[in-house]
Scaffold this active site. Structure first.
Site, PDB file in Angstrom:
ATOM      1  N   ALA A  44       0.900  -1.054   0.064  1.00 49.27           N
ATOM      2  CA  ALA A  44      -0.146  -0.245  -0.088  1.00 49.27           C
ATOM      3  C   ALA A  44       0.951   1.379   0.025  1.00 49.27           C
ATOM      4  O   ALA A  44       1.991   1.320   0.427  1.00 49.27           O
ATOM      5  CB  ALA A  44      -0.861  -0.016   1.290  1.00 49.27           C
ATOM      6  N   GLU A 100       3.183  -6.244   7.089  1.00 46.75           N
ATOM      7  CA  GLU A 100       2.496  -5.073   7.624  1.00 46.75           C
ATOM      8  C   GLU A 100       2.767  -4.982   9.134  1.00 46.75           C
ATOM      9  O   GLU A 100       2.571  -3.760   9.838  1.00 46.75           O
ATOM     10  CB  GLU A 100       1.006  -5.341   7.450  1.00 46.75           C
ATOM     11  CG  GLU A 100       0.331  -4.885   6.304  1.00 46.75           C
ATOM     12  CD  GLU A 100       0.544  -6.229   5.034  1.00 46.75           C
ATOM     13  OE1 GLU A 100      -0.072  -5.901   4.115  1.00 46.75           O
ATOM     14  OE2 GLU A 100       1.221  -7.077   5.496  1.00 46.75           O
ATOM     15  N   GLY A 103       0.070  -5.175   0.416  1.00 45.45           N
ATOM     16  CA  GLY A 103      -1.077  -5.118  -0.329  1.00 45.45           C
ATOM     17  C   GLY A 103      -0.674  -5.849  -1.878  1.00 45.45           C
ATOM     18  O   GLY A 103      -1.700  -6.151  -2.519  1.00 45.45           O
TER      19      GLY A 103
END
Length: 642
Positions: free
Chosen positions: A72, A143, A118
């Protein structure tokens, strides 16, 4: 390709003669692909288009040399100042990737280079995942390293694809896997060389065969035994991270075990995680890391050969790391018998990392024992890594200067001595710079690049480029006793040993800092550094009128030099310290031990040893492991008065 499909800023679409659409992500204005809001909005429009007129198949690939998708857009995380924004961000990717997973036509992610966060969640939403067999190909859901969770389907689909135990291990540690391991785990459907990747991707989509299901045991672990797996995962996490410091790994386990990986089923958890101080500080640490990497941008220097003098723990391990990263390394010391232990350590470490025998042989061939120093004349980088003695280092550097190439970088790995003192005997003193690694070399990401007044600017730039070339983080610092990292560690470890002199058990002192969030206690750190090194560094860093701690003197005199000797403050069994129960930790002990570290860090910034407070935080985090959830010592200090 028979036709183009236009109308996108970040995606390039083309349909081939077989009716397969190739969606190439080439994020505008960026060197690396990331899944920003704009990129995801265009993907949604793409799926709208194909809903009306489905292609025979859809293949995602990257238009960047840097890899597939880095994840992301981290910049967008800094804007999540309300619970609603956090939930909206999670919902955007969760619903979009669920929609991608449900399309009627076959989809495939062609992964070459890094595929993270992502990016992997997008790939998992495709029917097929094909990896390209190159060293740069790495897949993972990191993450947790940012204090957040893989909320776009990773917690649902990764356990379904490779089983819950392997998936939780990846998600809870942030570890990545290479292309070959991705195939072994079942994460990738196939593994192909670059020359046939497009043909292989098209064939896989055209065949449109059902994916292989995970083994029965994995399905049982993900079903009836899900809570048992979750309990085991919580125990594993508790050994490494406390929930009050790092809530994200515990949230990942709970979301997988109770909500099938759907973070939207627990919106209060999203808010707790996304807007937590830990997430904010870990995102800060991410940007600090990017700042260190950026020091090497714009340099075209690439070292091919490195010559290292000194085959002790540091010199030998620097040599091993450089060889692992693709450089040819000559390692010099006084006789092959002094070099042999370094080679043995290197071979053992490489054997644990490298499964391919041919690659292992290539790495071994790159590390060359060189007791007579023949390699010094061909080297691009020459590093002195002998014991901390000014006279001995001066004599060696003088002899090296006489034979190295005019354009070679001449460096010292000194941990505490000033460049000005070491270079005074050189014909061209400006050539000498510091390239200071930390122990253990294979695990510590920071390297201090040390300059002094009048240092050769080109040598500094080349040293910084070399550090990035071997996948380490360069921190420019000015020459001063201990530079940055050791200069702050010295007072911290001294305060810890003074506490032992006062009667506190080493275990109690260490527990105070483990509870604060340090990865290792200061007394165990002294053992790892070596009590002899602590003594030598203490002489150069401490007040000369100040006596060393009694507990240090006694153990040093007894030959108890720490982990490398099997005994220091602790006895070591199979490389692990044998510790007694810490008992009750006195109130305020952690703050007392931290105080000299914080004061010294402020002083070094004020003196210009490091350029600013953010770089000081970066250096101390990556050079000592200082609790990352705090955002660094000076950031922590500011937060205490906010």
């Amino acid at each position: 390709m028979k036709m183009g499909l236009n109308g996108y800023d970040h995606w390039q679409l083309a349909e081939d003669a077989d009716g397969i659409v190739w969606a190439t992500l080439d994020k505008a204005g960026e060197s690396t692909n990331s899944l920003s809001t704009a990129v995801l909005q265009e993907l949604a429009r793409m799926l709208d288009r194909f809903e009306a007129q489905p292609p025979r198949g859809l293949i995602f690939r990257s238009g960047k040399a840097a890899g597939f998708i880095a994840g992301a857009d981290i910049e967008e995380f800094t804007e999540l100042d309300t619970a609603e924004k956090g939930i909206e961000l999670v919902a955007r990717g969760w619903h979009l990737f669920n929609r991608l997973a449900r399309v009627s036509y076959p989809t495939l992610a062609l992964v070459r280079g890094h595929c993270l966060g992502g990016g992997l969640e997008l790939a998992l939403a495709c029917r097929y995942l094909l990896v390209v067999d190159e060293p740069a190909t790495r897949l993972g859901l990191p993450e947790v390293m940012l204090g957040i969770v893989p909320g776009w389907g990773g917690m649902l689909r990764l356990p379904e694809r490779i089983g819950p135990q392997a998936a939780l291990d990846m998600m809870l540690t942030g570890k990545t896997v290479d292309a070959q391991k991705a195939k072994r785990l079942g994460l990738a459907d196939d593994l192909v060389p670059p020359r046939v990747m497009t043909q292989a991707a098209a064939m896989l989509v055209v065949a449109d065969q059902a994916r292989r299901r995970p083994a029965l045991l994995q399905r049982v672990l993900a079903g009836p035994l899900r809570q048992l797996v979750a309990r085991g995962a919580r125990r594993q996490v508790a050994r490494r991270a406390r929930p009050e410091h790092y809530p994200a790994p515990y949230a990942i386990i709970d979301l997988w075990a109770r909500h099938q990986g759907n973070a939207l089923a627990a919106p209060e958890l999203i808010d707790t995680i996304v807007r937590s101080p830990t997430a904010r500080n870990l995102v800060r640490v991410f940007f600090l890391q990017e700042r260190l990497k950026a020091f090497a941008k714009g340099s075209d220097f690439s070292a091919q050969r490195v010559h290292i003098v000194g085959a002790g723990v540091m010199g030998g391990d620097i040599a091993a790391w450089c060889a692992l990263r693709g450089l040819t390394v000559t390692l010099q010391d006084q006789g092959i018998e002094r070099i042999a232990p370094a080679l043995q350590r290197a071979y053992a470490a490489w054997s644990r990392r490298i499964r391919d025998e041919r690659e292992l042989r290539r790495v071994r061939d790159r590390l060359i024992p060189d007791p007579d120093g023949h390699g010094v004349r061909q080297a691009d980088i020459v590093i002195e890594a002998i014991f901390e003695n000014v006279g001995a280092k001066q004599a060696l550097l003088q002899s090296l200067e006489a034979v190295i190439r005019p354009d070679a970088v001449l460096a010292t790995n000194t941990s505490s001595l000033r460049l000005e003192d070491l270079r005074s005997v050189l014909a061209r003193p400006e050539r000498l710079i510091g390239i200071h690694f930390f122990n253990p070399v294979s695990r510590m990401p920071l390297v201090e690049v040390v300059n002094a007044e009048g240092s050769d600017a080109q040598a500094i730039r080349r040293a910084i480029a070399f550090v990035r070339q071997i996948d380490r983080l360069p921190l420019p610092v000015r020459s001063a006793p201990g530079f940055l990292v050791n200069a702050v560690l010295g007072p911290y470890m001294l305060a810890a040993m003074r506490a032992v002199d006062e009667g506190l058990a080493p275990e109690t002192v260490d527990e105070a800092m483990l509870a604060f969030g340090m990865p290792m206690g200061p007394i165990e750190l002294v053992d790892m550094v070596g009590l002899d090194v602590a003594m030598a560094a203490g002489r150069s860093l401490a007040n000369p009128a100040e006596e060393p701690p009694r507990c240090l003197l006694e153990r040093f005199a007894a030959g108890q030099l720490g982990k490398k000797a099997g005994r220091g403050f602790y006895e070591y069994r199979a490389g692990k310290p044998a510790k007694a129960s810490p008992g009750a930790v006195p109130a305020g002990l952690a703050e007392r031990l931290l105080q000299p570290l914080l004061e010294r860090a402020q002083q070094l910034v004020a003196e210009g040893v490091v350029a600013d407070a953010d770089l000081a935080d970066a250096g101390i985090i990556f050079g000592t492991g200082f609790a990352p959830f705090t955002g660094g010592p000076l950031n922590y200090l500011r937060s205490q008065y906010a």
